[in-house]
Enzyme design. Structure first.
Site, short mmCIF file in Angstrom:
data_model
loop_
_atom_site.label_atom_id
_atom_site.label_comp_id
_atom_site.label_asym_id
_atom_site.label_seq_id
_atom_site.Cartn_x
_atom_site.Cartn_y
_atom_site.Cartn_z
N ARG A 53 0.84 -1.21 0.00
CA ARG A 53 0.00 0.00 0.00
C ARG A 53 0.87 1.26 0.00
NH1 ARG A 53 -4.61 0.49 4.58
NH2 ARG A 53 -2.84 1.05 5.88
N LYS A 152 -2.46 6.95 0.79
CA LYS A 152 -2.31 7.28 2.22
C LYS A 152 -1.24 8.37 2.31
CE LYS A 152 -2.29 4.72 6.50
NZ LYS A 152 -3.24 5.58 7.18
N GLU A 185 -16.32 5.91 5.75
CA GLU A 185 -15.46 5.37 6.81
C GLU A 185 -15.31 6.40 7.91
OE1 GLU A 185 -11.41 4.82 5.45
OE2 GLU A 185 -11.47 6.61 4.22
N1 PMP Z 1 -9.34 4.63 6.92
C1 PMP Z 1 -8.45 5.62 7.11
C2 PMP Z 1 -8.76 6.97 6.58
C3 PMP Z 1 -7.25 5.37 7.80
O1 PMP Z 1 -6.37 6.33 7.98
C4 PMP Z 1 -7.01 4.07 8.32
C5 PMP Z 1 -5.76 3.80 9.09
N2 PMP Z 1 -4.70 3.52 8.23
C6 PMP Z 1 -7.97 3.08 8.08
C7 PMP Z 1 -9.13 3.40 7.39
C8 PMP Z 1 -7.76 1.68 8.58
O2 PMP Z 1 -6.77 1.06 7.82
P1 PMP Z 1 -5.83 -0.05 8.44
O3 PMP Z 1 -6.70 -1.14 8.89
O4 PMP Z 1 -4.94 -0.42 7.32
O5 PMP Z 1 -5.11 0.59 9.57
#
Ligand code: PMP
Length: 298
Positions: A53, A152, A185
């Protein structure tokens, strides 16, 4: 724990010496990418997925990471070892690096690569036992065709605005809708909605980051025989759900018991949420990149 050492561009330096230039475009413009990763009992949870990622985010913004994915794997593992960390959190940052005050990334010849490994202030136990109240906020998720939520990037203002709105309303987390009004989210976590035997999470295409924890929970839910789907979710779906929970590297699986004043289910963490949290906690200690030889852990 040994004195904290930070990986900074090929060297391990003390925390107080881990400094980058104020001309770094990561600082000036949010130009860069990052990952947050967990280590559980000396196993880095889904390191490969996190690094893929990271490299995809970097590719999307035409940022060249000066290490191969294999080299970066070794760097992360080495940073954990240097800090003798068994359980903790890794923050990996690749910024565009120092340049001039203009926007042009071409003025930044050398990215900064930083790996921080440290103990994590865990979410309070009560949050898992009682669940948390959240709200939906006015701030909409960045449109995928403007700034993809899959990148990200160091530009987390969209998420920070959500967190500010949440805190002004007296809660710790909130849901963002997309420009069409569908639930996407949280500010730093994905959302799941349970109704009967059916578990739904919004598809990444509607504006949710494809979370590593999200994907692990989807796999676990399928393995356990639930009717797991990636479908559009409305606020109504959330309000009338039996259970709602959030997933993320930091939060793991956290129950949501109230949304916009609507009590979810019975107002306490539901059975499916509890099963998935339990299964996830079993998974994380056996899954992932091993940092130490066996004897170190026992
Ligand atoms: N959505 C956002 C906007 C995030 O910043 C994160 C944290 N990385 C997540 C969802 C959850 O992703 P992960 O399970 O990979 O931490």
């Amino acid at each position: 724990m040994a004195e904290q050492l930070i990986f900074l561009n090929g060297e391990f330096v003390k925390k107080e010496d881990a400094k980058v230039s104020v001309y770094d475009h990561g600082f000036l413009y949010g130009d860069g990418v990052f990952e947050g990763i967990r280590v559980y009992s000396g196993n880095v949870f889904r390191l490969k997925e996190h690094l893929v990622r990271l490299y995809e985010s970097a590719k999307a913004i035409l940022l060249h990471i000066p290490y191969t994915l294999e080299e970066m794997t070794a760097i992360v593992v080495d940073t954990i070892r240097q800090n003798e960390l068994l359980d903790g959190y890794i923050r990996l940052v690749v910024s565009r690096g120092p340049g001039n005050l203009g926007l042009d990334p071409a003025s930044c010849p050398k990215p900064n690569v930083v790996v921080i490994a440290e103990q994590l202030a865990l979410f309070p136990k009560e949050m898992y036992e009682a669940g948390i109240p959240i709200i939906t906020v006015a701030t909409r998720r960045n449109r995928p065709d403007v700034l993809s939520p899959q990148v990200k990037s160091l530009n987390y203002l969209n998420n920070i605005l959500v967190r500010i709105e949440a805190q002004l309303a007296g809660v710790s987390e909130a849901l963002m809708l997309n420009d069409q009004g569908y639930v996407t989210e949280g500010s730093g976590d994905n959302v799941f909605v349970v109704k009967g035997n059916k578990i739904v999470t919004p598809p990444a295409s509607c504006g949710a980051l494809e979370g590593i924890t999200r994907n692990a929970i989807i796999e676990l839910a399928q393995k356990l025989g639930y009717d797991m789907r990636e479908e559009l979710v409305t606020r109504h779906d959330v309000y009338v759900a039996d259970e709602v929970f959030l997933t993320g590297t930091a939060a793991e699986v956290i129950s949501v018991t109230n949304v916009d004043g609507r009590v979810i289910g019975t107002g306490v963490p539901g059975p499916i949420t509890n099963v998935l949290l339990d299964e996830f906690r079993q998974l994380v200690v056996r899954d992932g990149e091993k940092v130490y030889e066996e004897e170190k852990i026992s």
